[in-house]
Motif scaffolding. Structure first.
Motif, PDB file in Angstrom:
ATOM      1  N   GLY A   8       0.778  -1.226   0.000  1.00  0.00           N
ATOM      2  CA  GLY A   8       0.000   0.000   0.000  1.00  0.00           C
ATOM      3  C   GLY A   8       0.808   1.273   0.000  1.00  0.00           C
ATOM      4  N   SER A   9       2.022   1.197  -0.513  1.00  0.00           N
ATOM      5  CA  SER A   9       2.916   2.348  -0.430  1.00  0.00           C
ATOM      6  C   SER A   9       2.943   3.151  -1.720  1.00  0.00           C
ATOM      7  CB  SER A   9       4.334   1.901  -0.093  1.00  0.00           C
ATOM      8  OG  SER A   9       4.882   1.115  -1.140  1.00  0.00           O
ATOM      9  N   ARG A  10       3.446   4.366  -1.612  1.00  0.00           N
ATOM     10  CA  ARG A  10       3.809   5.193  -2.755  1.00  0.00           C
ATOM     11  C   ARG A  10       5.237   5.669  -2.525  1.00  0.00           C
ATOM     12  NH1 ARG A  10      -0.668   9.727  -1.230  1.00  0.00           N
ATOM     13  NH2 ARG A  10      -1.846   7.811  -0.935  1.00  0.00           N
ATOM     14  N   SER A  11       5.969   5.941  -3.590  1.00  0.00           N
ATOM     15  CA  SER A  11       7.379   6.279  -3.414  1.00  0.00           C
ATOM     16  C   SER A  11       7.841   7.229  -4.501  1.00  0.00           C
ATOM     17  CB  SER A  11       8.253   5.018  -3.416  1.00  0.00           C
ATOM     18  OG  SER A  11       8.297   4.432  -4.704  1.00  0.00           O
ATOM     19  N   ILE A  35       9.644   6.209   0.742  1.00  0.00           N
ATOM     20  CA  ILE A  35       8.572   5.236   0.551  1.00  0.00           C
ATOM     21  C   ILE A  35       7.654   5.361   1.750  1.00  0.00           C
ATOM     22  CG2 ILE A  35       8.002   2.806   0.178  1.00  0.00           C
ATOM     23  CD1 ILE A  35      10.963   2.374  -0.582  1.00  0.00           C
ATOM     24  N   VAL A  36       6.364   5.614   1.500  1.00  0.00           N
ATOM     25  CA  VAL A  36       5.449   5.859   2.605  1.00  0.00           C
ATOM     26  C   VAL A  36       4.137   5.124   2.369  1.00  0.00           C
ATOM     27  CG1 VAL A  36       4.580   8.002   1.559  1.00  0.00           C
ATOM     28  CG2 VAL A  36       4.354   7.648   4.025  1.00  0.00           C
ATOM     29  N   ALA A  37       3.575   4.567   3.446  1.00  0.00           N
ATOM     30  CA  ALA A  37       2.249   3.952   3.423  1.00  0.00           C
ATOM     31  C   ALA A  37       1.390   4.660   4.461  1.00  0.00           C
ATOM     32  CB  ALA A  37       2.342   2.459   3.728  1.00  0.00           C
ATOM     33  N   LEU A  38       0.216   5.101   4.051  1.00  0.00           N
ATOM     34  CA  LEU A  38      -0.681   5.863   4.918  1.00  0.00           C
ATOM     35  C   LEU A  38      -1.943   5.071   5.227  1.00  0.00           C
ATOM     36  CD1 LEU A  38      -0.563   9.359   3.142  1.00  0.00           C
ATOM     37  CD2 LEU A  38       0.744   8.652   5.155  1.00  0.00           C
ATOM     38  N   ILE A  41       7.166   3.945   6.907  1.00  0.00           N
ATOM     39  CA  ILE A  41       7.933   4.957   6.187  1.00  0.00           C
ATOM     40  C   ILE A  41       9.379   4.524   6.082  1.00  0.00           C
ATOM     41  CG2 ILE A  41       8.281   6.223   8.358  1.00  0.00           C
ATOM     42  CD1 ILE A  41       7.910   8.064   5.050  1.00  0.00           C
ATOM     43  N   ARG A  42       9.980   4.794   4.930  1.00  0.00           N
ATOM     44  CA  ARG A  42      11.412   4.579   4.741  1.00  0.00           C
ATOM     45  C   ARG A  42      11.982   5.799   4.029  1.00  0.00           C
ATOM     46  NH1 ARG A  42      10.961  -1.513   2.223  1.00  0.00           N
ATOM     47  NH2 ARG A  42       9.878  -2.468   3.994  1.00  0.00           N
ATOM     48  N   ILE A  43      13.099   6.296   4.544  1.00  0.00           N
ATOM     49  CA  ILE A  43      13.738   7.477   3.975  1.00  0.00           C
ATOM     50  C   ILE A  43      15.229   7.206   3.839  1.00  0.00           C
ATOM     51  CG2 ILE A  43      14.257   9.925   4.297  1.00  0.00           C
ATOM     52  CD1 ILE A  43      11.748  10.111   6.045  1.00  0.00           C
ATOM     53  N   ALA A  44      15.778   7.503   2.679  1.00  0.00           N
ATOM     54  CA  ALA A  44      17.222   7.391   2.468  1.00  0.00           C
ATOM     55  C   ALA A  44      17.719   8.687   1.829  1.00  0.00           C
ATOM     56  CB  ALA A  44      17.566   6.193   1.592  1.00  0.00           C
ATOM     57  N   LEU A  45      18.958   9.028   2.142  1.00  0.00           N
ATOM     58  CA  LEU A  45      19.562  10.278   1.671  1.00  0.00           C
ATOM     59  C   LEU A  45      20.772   9.999   0.793  1.00  0.00           C
ATOM     60  CD1 LEU A  45      19.592  12.314   5.022  1.00  0.00           C
ATOM     61  CD2 LEU A  45      17.880  12.424   3.204  1.00  0.00           C
ATOM     62  N   GLY A  46      21.011  10.912  -0.139  1.00  0.00           N
ATOM     63  CA  GLY A  46      22.225  10.887  -0.963  1.00  0.00           C
ATOM     64  C   GLY A  46      22.733  12.303  -1.162  1.00  0.00           C
ATOM     65  N   GLY A  47      23.945  12.424  -1.691  1.00  0.00           N
ATOM     66  CA  GLY A  47      24.522  13.735  -1.969  1.00  0.00           C
ATOM     67  C   GLY A  47      25.114  14.418  -0.758  1.00  0.00           C
ATOM     68  N   VAL A  48      24.518  14.206   0.405  1.00  0.00           N
ATOM     69  CA  VAL A  48      24.986  14.833   1.641  1.00  0.00           C
ATOM     70  C   VAL A  48      25.726  13.837   2.532  1.00  0.00           C
ATOM     71  CG1 VAL A  48      23.156  16.564   1.651  1.00  0.00           C
ATOM     72  CG2 VAL A  48      22.778  14.381   2.797  1.00  0.00           C
TER      73      VAL A  48
END
Length: 327
Positions: A224-227, A248-251, A259-266
């Motif tokens: 049920g997620s959107r990303s 990636i988040v499911a409400l 929720i899943r969050i990943a970072l790049g560039g920093v």
């Protein structure tokens, strides 16, 4: 360019055997990073083992919800694959945001995982660089560090940012790197595959001598997620991220179920922002909550002068991406 020997392997076992014959041997996949570094005289392999003909160019659907990606699948084929585009849109978007069409046609999944940093001091061949010449120092800390240098995960030995877009999305999704080498086959979570610089910045990957990547397996999509993947940069094409996020988040209604969050560039490696996820999970989403989570994602960030703007830009990469997904 220096002279080198070349051999093409017919299967994985032969590739490993050819690699074991001599020191200073490197596997040749797409070559979009390796050949550049050889021309710059940064990497100096005496022997190349070509792994193009090993049958590792397929995307498999095992039937358990996961996806198994061969190391030689091109970036273009990965991003355009119908199942990836439908069920892992953040990954498709991340891959398509990188490099140019010509490079994506040639670059491979395994090569992308193994690509090296874009720090100019690493690549100029003369500046002090602990990653290239251990113990020589890090020129970037007090030098030109605006674009491809990190504010998270660095050390006094190295602050070079990890360059991959693909790996940021994969860390958010959850992935496993399959390796095969002289001691057999093993698996390493992608989140653990790239190493922080610490006191040994020349050790970039959790890979043993002679091992090669054969596959990367993605976890099943979050139900049920959107990303989405958001890449912030100075211009809209062919440039590395100043800051990026894969979300990636499911409400359940307006409540964040997962929720899943990943970072790049920093960051010096693909970075899972677990503390930001903890702020959001189980809460009713709001602008204030998103900003609180974005600030948590950058906890511990350190400016090195010119790249200080990334402390706020990293937050914006989370705020803009997540706000769009929950709107």
């Amino acid at each position: 360019m220096r002279n080198f020997d070349y051999a093409r392997a017919a299967d994985v076992d032969q590739a490993i055997a050819l690699h074991a014959r001599a020191a200073e041997t490197v596997y040749l996949a797409g070559g979009t990073t390796l050949l550049d570094l050889m021309k710059l005289d940064i990497m100096r392999p005496a022997h190349l083992v070509d792994i193009h003909k090993l049958g590792l160019d397929q995307i498999e659907l095992p039937g358990d919800g996961r996806v198994r990606i061969g190391a030689m699948v091109s970036n273009t084929d990965l991003a355009r694959h119908a199942h990836i585009a439908e069920h892992y849109p953040s990954l498709s978007e991340a891959v398509l945001s990188g490099a140019s069409t010509q490079l994506r046609n040639k670059a491979t999944t395994g090569g992308n995982v193994m690509q090296r940093v874009r720090c100019g001091y690493f690549r100029d061949g003369v500046s002090p660089c602990n990653k290239r010449t251990p113990g020589s120092g890090c020129s970037a800390i007090d030098g030109l560090n605006r674009n491809v240098h990190a504010v998270l995960g660095g050390s006094p030995q190295c602050i070079a940012a990890h360059p991959s877009d693909m790996c940021v999305a994969m860390v958010a999704i959850g992935a496993t790197v399959e390796l095969q080498g002289p001691r057999g086959r093993r698996e390493v979570p992608l989140a653990d595959f790239h190493l922080l610089p610490g006191d040994t910045p020349w050790k970039e990957h959790a890979i043993e001598p002679g091992e090669m990547i054969t596959h990367v397996t993605l976890d099943a999509p979050m139900p049920g997620s959107r990303s989405a993947y958001l890449k912030l940069r100075d211009r809209g094409s062919y440039q590395f991220a100043l800051a990026s996020s894969a979300v990636i988040v499911a409400l359940d209604g307006q409540t964040v179920r997962d929720i899943r969050i990943a970072l790049g560039g920093v960051t010096t490696k693909p970075w899972r922002a677990a503390n930001a996820e903890d702020v959001l999970r189980g809460k009713v989403v709001s602008e204030a909550l998103i900003r609180e989570a974005a600030a948590a994602a950058m906890t511990g960030a350190q400016s090195y002068g010119q790249n200080g703007f990334k402390l706020l830009l990293g937050q914006q990469a989370v705020i803009r991406n997540l706000s769009r997904l929950v709107a």
